[in-house]
Enzyme design. Sequence first.
Site, PDB file in Angstrom:
ATOM      1  N   GLY A  96       0.793  -1.242   0.000  1.00 41.89           N
ATOM      2  CA  GLY A  96       0.000   0.000   0.000  1.00 41.89           C
ATOM      3  C   GLY A  96       0.815   1.276   0.000  1.00 41.89           C
ATOM      4  O   GLY A  96       0.366   2.313  -0.492  1.00 41.89           O
ATOM      5  N   GLU A  99       4.984   4.101   5.741  1.00 42.47           N
ATOM      6  CA  GLU A  99       3.729   3.323   5.765  1.00 42.47           C
ATOM      7  C   GLU A  99       2.628   4.109   5.054  1.00 42.47           C
ATOM      8  O   GLU A  99       2.654   5.347   5.030  1.00 42.47           O
ATOM      9  CB  GLU A  99       3.373   3.050   7.235  1.00 42.47           C
ATOM     10  N   ASP A 100       1.645   3.399   4.515  1.00 41.50           N
ATOM     11  CA  ASP A 100       0.525   4.091   3.866  1.00 41.50           C
ATOM     12  C   ASP A 100      -0.453   4.645   4.905  1.00 41.50           C
ATOM     13  O   ASP A 100      -0.825   5.803   4.870  1.00 41.50           O
ATOM     14  CB  ASP A 100      -0.211   3.188   2.852  1.00 41.50           C
ATOM     15  N   ASP A 121      -3.738   2.368  11.290  1.00 43.43           N
ATOM     16  CA  ASP A 121      -5.117   2.088  11.685  1.00 43.43           C
ATOM     17  C   ASP A 121      -5.090   1.798  13.183  1.00 43.43           C
ATOM     18  O   ASP A 121      -5.025   2.716  13.997  1.00 43.43           O
ATOM     19  CB  ASP A 121      -5.596   0.897  10.826  1.00 43.43           C
ATOM     20  N   LYS A 127      -5.693   7.098  11.057  1.00 41.39           N
ATOM     21  CA  LYS A 127      -7.102   7.087  11.513  1.00 41.39           C
ATOM     22  C   LYS A 127      -7.080   7.045  13.030  1.00 41.39           C
ATOM     23  O   LYS A 127      -7.160   5.964  13.619  1.00 41.39           O
ATOM     24  CB  LYS A 127      -7.790   5.803  11.035  1.00 41.39           C
ATOM     25  N   VAL A 179     -10.681   3.445   3.348  1.00 45.91           N
ATOM     26  CA  VAL A 179     -10.302   4.260   2.182  1.00 45.91           C
ATOM     27  C   VAL A 179      -9.488   3.440   1.177  1.00 45.91           C
ATOM     28  O   VAL A 179      -8.794   2.493   1.555  1.00 45.91           O
ATOM     29  CB  VAL A 179      -9.499   5.518   2.615  1.00 45.91           C
ATOM     30  N   ASP A 227      -5.672  -0.411  -1.099  1.00 47.87           N
ATOM     31  CA  ASP A 227      -6.592  -1.331  -1.776  1.00 47.87           C
ATOM     32  C   ASP A 227      -7.678  -1.864  -0.844  1.00 47.87           C
ATOM     33  O   ASP A 227      -7.605  -1.733   0.379  1.00 47.87           O
ATOM     34  CB  ASP A 227      -5.808  -2.540  -2.299  1.00 47.87           C
ATOM     35  N   ARG A 279      -6.365   0.249  -6.274  1.00 47.34           N
ATOM     36  CA  ARG A 279      -5.093   0.938  -6.024  1.00 47.34           C
ATOM     37  C   ARG A 279      -4.849   2.047  -7.040  1.00 47.34           C
ATOM     38  O   ARG A 279      -4.295   3.098  -6.711  1.00 47.34           O
ATOM     39  CB  ARG A 279      -3.932  -0.057  -6.112  1.00 47.34           C
TER      40      ARG A 279
HETATM   41  P1  IMP Z   1      -2.923  -1.520  11.605  1.00 44.73           P
HETATM   42  O1  IMP Z   1      -1.877  -2.554  11.810  1.00 44.73           O
HETATM   43  O2  IMP Z   1      -4.224  -1.893  12.262  1.00 44.73           O
HETATM   44  O3  IMP Z   1      -2.479  -0.117  11.978  1.00 44.73           O
HETATM   45  O4  IMP Z   1      -3.284  -1.521  10.062  1.00 44.73           O
HETATM   46  C1  IMP Z   1      -2.438  -0.946   9.136  1.00 44.73           C
HETATM   47  C2  IMP Z   1      -2.490  -1.679   7.829  1.00 44.73           C
HETATM   48  O5  IMP Z   1      -3.830  -2.018   7.479  1.00 44.73           O
HETATM   49  C3  IMP Z   1      -1.982  -0.769   6.734  1.00 44.73           C
HETATM   50  O6  IMP Z   1      -0.636  -1.096   6.442  1.00 44.73           O
HETATM   51  C4  IMP Z   1      -2.878  -1.074   5.562  1.00 44.73           C
HETATM   52  O7  IMP Z   1      -2.282  -2.110   4.812  1.00 44.73           O
HETATM   53  C5  IMP Z   1      -4.142  -1.608   6.160  1.00 44.73           C
HETATM   54  N1  IMP Z   1      -5.249  -0.606   6.255  1.00 44.73           N
HETATM   55  C6  IMP Z   1      -5.766  -0.067   7.371  1.00 44.73           C
HETATM   56  N2  IMP Z   1      -6.774   0.765   7.103  1.00 44.73           N
HETATM   57  C7  IMP Z   1      -6.899   0.759   5.754  1.00 44.73           C
HETATM   58  C8  IMP Z   1      -7.782   1.459   4.847  1.00 44.73           C
HETATM   59  O8  IMP Z   1      -8.659   2.256   5.212  1.00 44.73           O
HETATM   60  N3  IMP Z   1      -7.595   1.195   3.530  1.00 44.73           N
HETATM   61  C9  IMP Z   1      -6.648   0.331   3.063  1.00 44.73           C
HETATM   62  N4  IMP Z   1      -5.797  -0.326   3.880  1.00 44.73           N
HETATM   63  C10 IMP Z   1      -5.924  -0.113   5.214  1.00 44.73           C
HETATM   64 MG    MG Z   2      -0.148  -2.478   5.003  1.00 47.91          MG
END
Ligand code: IMP
Ligand code: MG
Length: 205
Positions: A70, A124-125, A128, A156, A179, A185, A191
């Site tokens: 991403g 990082e993209d 979350d 977020k 998103v 994606d 993408r």
């Molecule tokens: P975390 O580990 O819960 O912080 O999630 C982060 C990962 O989840 C990111 O690297 C993304 O690959 C994916 N991700 C989280 N939210 C979204 C979103 O809204 N759209 C697309 N990918 C997301």
């Molecule tokens: Mg990711």
Amino acid sequence: MKCTMRSDPLDARNWSLCPVEQFDVKESYRKDLAGILIPSGKIEERVKQLAYEVSQDYTKPPLAVCMMTGALKFYGDLVMRMNIPVTPEYLTATSQAGTESKGKVDFHGFDFDVMKDQDVVIVEDIKDTGLTLRETVNESWKAGAASVKVVTAFDKPARKKHDIGVEPHIGITIPDKYVVGYWLDFKGRYRDIAHLCVLKPEIFQ
Ligand code: IMP
Ligand code: MG
């Protein structure tokens, strides 16, 4: 390493969605999108500022780790605009099943030992729950990185569950919505949309 300069993220949490029809989005994607949250031009403006800031952190080239897949677009945009060279690395980490965190991060095909004694910047993209970044930061320290910084295009905050252990550079703060676009994606799709878009809930429910 120099001391860190950090501007406040652009806050898009209360932005209204723009109608998809007003933007260059491929016809077959349009029916799946609730709207455009952040047009590509706004993302680019903010990435330019971030690139300047992150460049100020370093006196020698950092190991810049692209969190696949991403972050690819953000990574390219960011490092091309940084005014210092970087040594590129690519790390695949999976933490999500569909739109939800599965509570565990799997790393694929990456040897953390390359980080030993290096200044590491993890790109990082989106943050979350924070789990992916927390685990990646932890593994980087364990591997003997000299320093670890994080830069994420989007955040977020409403979904935060984990402290990542460092103060990240954040591009844009967004609402608690799934998103896509700007190389993010859903199940491998969407993408190739330039803008950050909100998916219609019926697509992922
Ligand atoms: P975390 O580990 O819960 O912080 O999630 C982060 C990962 O989840 C990111 O690297 C993304 O690959 C994916 N991700 C989280 N939210 C979204 C979103 O809204 N759209 C697309 N990918 C997301
Ligand atoms: Mg990711």
